[in-house]
Design a protein around this motif. Structure first.
Motif, mmCIF file in Angstrom:
data_model
loop_
_atom_site.group_PDB
_atom_site.id
_atom_site.type_symbol
_atom_site.label_atom_id
_atom_site.label_comp_id
_atom_site.label_asym_id
_atom_site.label_seq_id
_atom_site.Cartn_x
_atom_site.Cartn_y
_atom_site.Cartn_z
ATOM 1 N N LEU A 28 -7.560 -21.194 -25.529
ATOM 2 C CA LEU A 28 -6.598 -22.277 -25.655
ATOM 3 C C LEU A 28 -6.560 -22.807 -27.085
ATOM 4 C CD1 LEU A 28 -4.641 -24.330 -24.374
ATOM 5 C CD2 LEU A 28 -6.652 -25.744 -23.849
ATOM 6 N N LEU A 29 -7.720 -22.991 -27.671
ATOM 7 C CA LEU A 29 -7.782 -23.480 -29.056
ATOM 8 C C LEU A 29 -7.197 -22.460 -30.027
ATOM 9 C CD1 LEU A 29 -11.350 -25.077 -29.132
ATOM 10 C CD2 LEU A 29 -9.164 -26.221 -28.778
ATOM 11 N N ALA A 30 -7.530 -21.200 -29.821
ATOM 12 C CA ALA A 30 -7.032 -20.150 -30.711
ATOM 13 C C ALA A 30 -5.513 -20.029 -30.627
ATOM 14 C CB ALA A 30 -7.685 -18.816 -30.370
ATOM 15 N N ARG A 31 -4.968 -20.221 -29.439
ATOM 16 C CA ARG A 31 -3.515 -20.141 -29.274
ATOM 17 C C ARG A 31 -2.813 -21.379 -29.844
ATOM 18 N NH1 ARG A 31 -2.228 -19.081 -23.096
ATOM 19 N NH2 ARG A 31 -0.153 -18.583 -23.917
ATOM 20 N N THR A 32 -3.481 -22.513 -29.794
ATOM 21 C CA THR A 32 -2.842 -23.771 -30.156
ATOM 22 C C THR A 32 -2.931 -24.089 -31.642
ATOM 23 O OG1 THR A 32 -3.302 -24.656 -27.937
ATOM 24 C CG2 THR A 32 -2.822 -26.254 -29.665
ATOM 25 N N ALA A 33 -4.026 -23.760 -32.275
ATOM 26 C CA ALA A 33 -4.234 -24.145 -33.670
ATOM 27 C C ALA A 33 -3.077 -23.748 -34.587
ATOM 28 C CB ALA A 33 -5.554 -23.575 -34.184
ATOM 29 N N PRO A 34 -2.607 -22.493 -34.558
ATOM 30 C CA PRO A 34 -1.504 -22.135 -35.457
ATOM 31 C C PRO A 34 -0.199 -22.837 -35.125
ATOM 32 C CG PRO A 34 -2.020 -20.311 -33.977
ATOM 33 C CD PRO A 34 -3.100 -21.316 -33.823
ATOM 34 N N LEU A 35 -0.041 -23.290 -33.900
ATOM 35 C CA LEU A 35 1.188 -23.980 -33.505
ATOM 36 C C LEU A 35 1.229 -25.389 -34.074
ATOM 37 C CD1 LEU A 35 1.246 -22.820 -29.775
ATOM 38 C CD2 LEU A 35 2.235 -21.691 -31.786
ATOM 39 N N LEU A 36 0.074 -26.016 -34.191
ATOM 40 C CA LEU A 36 0.002 -27.333 -34.822
ATOM 41 C C LEU A 36 0.315 -27.217 -36.303
ATOM 42 C CD1 LEU A 36 -3.193 -28.807 -33.117
ATOM 43 C CD2 LEU A 36 -0.815 -28.918 -32.351
ATOM 44 N N ARG A 55 -11.438 -30.086 -17.878
ATOM 45 C CA ARG A 55 -10.437 -30.920 -18.541
ATOM 46 C C ARG A 55 -11.070 -31.747 -19.662
ATOM 47 N NH1 ARG A 55 -8.027 -31.486 -13.355
ATOM 48 N NH2 ARG A 55 -9.065 -33.496 -13.001
ATOM 49 N N HIS A 56 -12.242 -32.284 -19.402
ATOM 50 C CA HIS A 56 -12.916 -33.065 -20.445
ATOM 51 C C HIS A 56 -13.284 -32.180 -21.631
ATOM 52 C CE1 HIS A 56 -15.993 -35.443 -22.521
ATOM 53 N NE2 HIS A 56 -15.416 -36.500 -21.974
ATOM 54 N N GLU A 57 -13.792 -30.999 -21.341
ATOM 55 C CA GLU A 57 -14.150 -30.059 -22.412
ATOM 56 C C GLU A 57 -12.932 -29.695 -23.253
ATOM 57 O OE1 GLU A 57 -14.686 -25.364 -22.247
ATOM 58 O OE2 GLU A 57 -16.420 -26.403 -21.364
ATOM 59 N N GLN A 58 -11.843 -29.361 -22.592
ATOM 60 C CA GLN A 58 -10.648 -28.925 -23.317
ATOM 61 C C GLN A 58 -9.995 -30.073 -24.074
ATOM 62 O OE1 GLN A 58 -8.227 -26.866 -20.367
ATOM 63 N NE2 GLN A 58 -9.335 -24.958 -20.750
ATOM 64 N N ALA A 59 -9.905 -31.240 -23.441
ATOM 65 C CA ALA A 59 -9.291 -32.380 -24.121
ATOM 66 C C ALA A 59 -10.100 -32.788 -25.343
ATOM 67 C CB ALA A 59 -9.153 -33.552 -23.154
ATOM 68 N N SER A 60 -11.424 -32.757 -25.241
ATOM 69 C CA SER A 60 -12.276 -33.093 -26.382
ATOM 70 C C SER A 60 -12.074 -32.114 -27.533
ATOM 71 C CB SER A 60 -13.755 -33.093 -25.963
ATOM 72 O OG SER A 60 -14.018 -34.077 -24.999
ATOM 73 N N ALA A 61 -12.026 -30.834 -27.191
ATOM 74 C CA ALA A 61 -11.847 -29.808 -28.219
ATOM 75 C C ALA A 61 -10.475 -29.909 -28.869
ATOM 76 C CB ALA A 61 -12.058 -28.427 -27.620
ATOM 77 N N LEU A 62 -9.448 -30.168 -28.053
ATOM 78 C CA LEU A 62 -8.101 -30.300 -28.601
ATOM 79 C C LEU A 62 -7.972 -31.556 -29.461
ATOM 80 C CD1 LEU A 62 -5.984 -29.226 -25.517
ATOM 81 C CD2 LEU A 62 -6.135 -28.012 -27.695
ATOM 82 N N GLN A 63 -8.678 -32.618 -29.098
ATOM 83 C CA GLN A 63 -8.635 -33.820 -29.918
ATOM 84 C C GLN A 63 -9.164 -33.539 -31.322
ATOM 85 O OE1 GLN A 63 -7.295 -36.546 -30.086
ATOM 86 N NE2 GLN A 63 -8.562 -38.033 -31.167
ATOM 87 N N GLU A 64 -10.242 -32.777 -31.421
ATOM 88 C CA GLU A 64 -10.778 -32.408 -32.738
ATOM 89 C C GLU A 64 -9.764 -31.573 -33.509
ATOM 90 O OE1 GLU A 64 -13.568 -33.485 -34.187
ATOM 91 O OE2 GLU A 64 -13.690 -34.789 -32.432
ATOM 92 N N CYS A 66 -6.528 -31.576 -33.138
ATOM 93 C CA CYS A 66 -5.388 -32.416 -33.509
ATOM 94 C C CYS A 66 -5.722 -33.345 -34.671
ATOM 95 C CB CYS A 66 -4.932 -33.231 -32.299
ATOM 96 S SG CYS A 66 -4.006 -32.264 -31.088
ATOM 97 N N LEU A 67 -6.943 -33.840 -34.709
ATOM 98 C CA LEU A 67 -7.347 -34.674 -35.835
ATOM 99 C C LEU A 67 -7.287 -33.890 -37.135
ATOM 100 C CD1 LEU A 67 -10.365 -36.645 -34.327
ATOM 101 C CD2 LEU A 67 -8.130 -37.569 -34.968
ATOM 102 N N GLN A 68 -7.726 -32.646 -37.080
ATOM 103 C CA GLN A 68 -7.692 -31.798 -38.279
ATOM 104 C C GLN A 68 -6.262 -31.551 -38.738
ATOM 105 O OE1 GLN A 68 -9.897 -28.206 -37.374
ATOM 106 N NE2 GLN A 68 -11.622 -29.371 -36.561
#
Length: 212
Positions: A28-36, A55-64, A66-68
């Motif tokens: 999920l992170l690998a797919r999402t990072a370039p889209l941001l 959900r907690h694991e994924q939301a936490s990772a995505l928050q990091e 998104c902050l970047q």
């Protein structure tokens, strides 16, 4: 529209990217990072198939992530999860809790959105309760959610007087997104149109061009 946007920076405009039901967090992170990086204005975390821990694991990772990328993360449905991971805000459906209660939990800086489906009255009530944006749809047939109500694009124009950003959702492609932008959408919310595209980064750029 004289947009009421009480948060830092300009009011949002363009692509509101929503995550798919992905069980593999690393993927999920690998797919999402370039889209941001490609220019998604907002990211919403939504995974209807995951349990609480995932959900907690994924939301936490995505928050990091998104902050970047300096992209606000909005959590679908779950106010407590949004607070736990420090997300920028939460998106609430009509059965997902009270806007005022979400505001009390998340604070004045949180971005709170509301699904208004095909009803201007729901949007009026949401804004009166303190919603920062309203979402209408589905505008076109969609595979992401069963039993969707059909919204008329004219609703986007009718909601202009509410003074908050308007999100269009449901079956939106690069080919039909411009018609919704011209009707008054400030953002188009998309899952499969980006994540299932042959070239997801190119799809992000195509959606963004709909607003130029």
């Amino acid at each position: 529209m004289n947009c009421r946007w009480p948060h830092p920076g300009p009011a949002p405009h363009g692509l509101y990217l929503i995550t798919p039901d992905e069980a593999d967090t690393a993927r999920l992170l690998a797919r999402t990072a370039p889209l941001l990086v490609a220019g998604a204005a907002w990211l919403q975390y939504r995974n209807k198939r995951a349990g609480d821990a995932l959900r907690h694991e994924q939301a936490s990772a995505l928050q990091e992530l998104c902050l970047q990328a300096s992209v606000p993360l909005i959590v679908n449905d779950e106010v407590r999860l949004a607070k736990a991971v420090g997300a920028a805000g939460v998106h609430l459906g009509e059965d997902d809790g009270d806007i005022a209660a979400a505001r009390a939990m998340l604070g004045t800086d949180a971005i709170i959105g509301s699904s208004c489906y095909d009803q201007l009255a729901l949007a009026e009530a949401a804004v009166a309760a303190g919603a920062d944006y309203v979402a209408f749809g589905a505008f076109f047939p969609t595979r992401s959610k069963s039993g969707t109500r059909h919204a008329d694009p004219r609703l986007l124009g009718e909601a202009a007087s509410l003074g908050v950003p308007r999100v269009a959702i449901g079956g939106i492609t690069p080919d039909n997104a411009r018609s919704l932008a011209e009707a008054g959408a400030d953002l188009v919310a998309v899952i499969s149109g980006v994540y299932d595209a042959a070239d997801p980064v190119a799809a992000v750029h195509a959606y963004r061009r709909s607003f130029l």
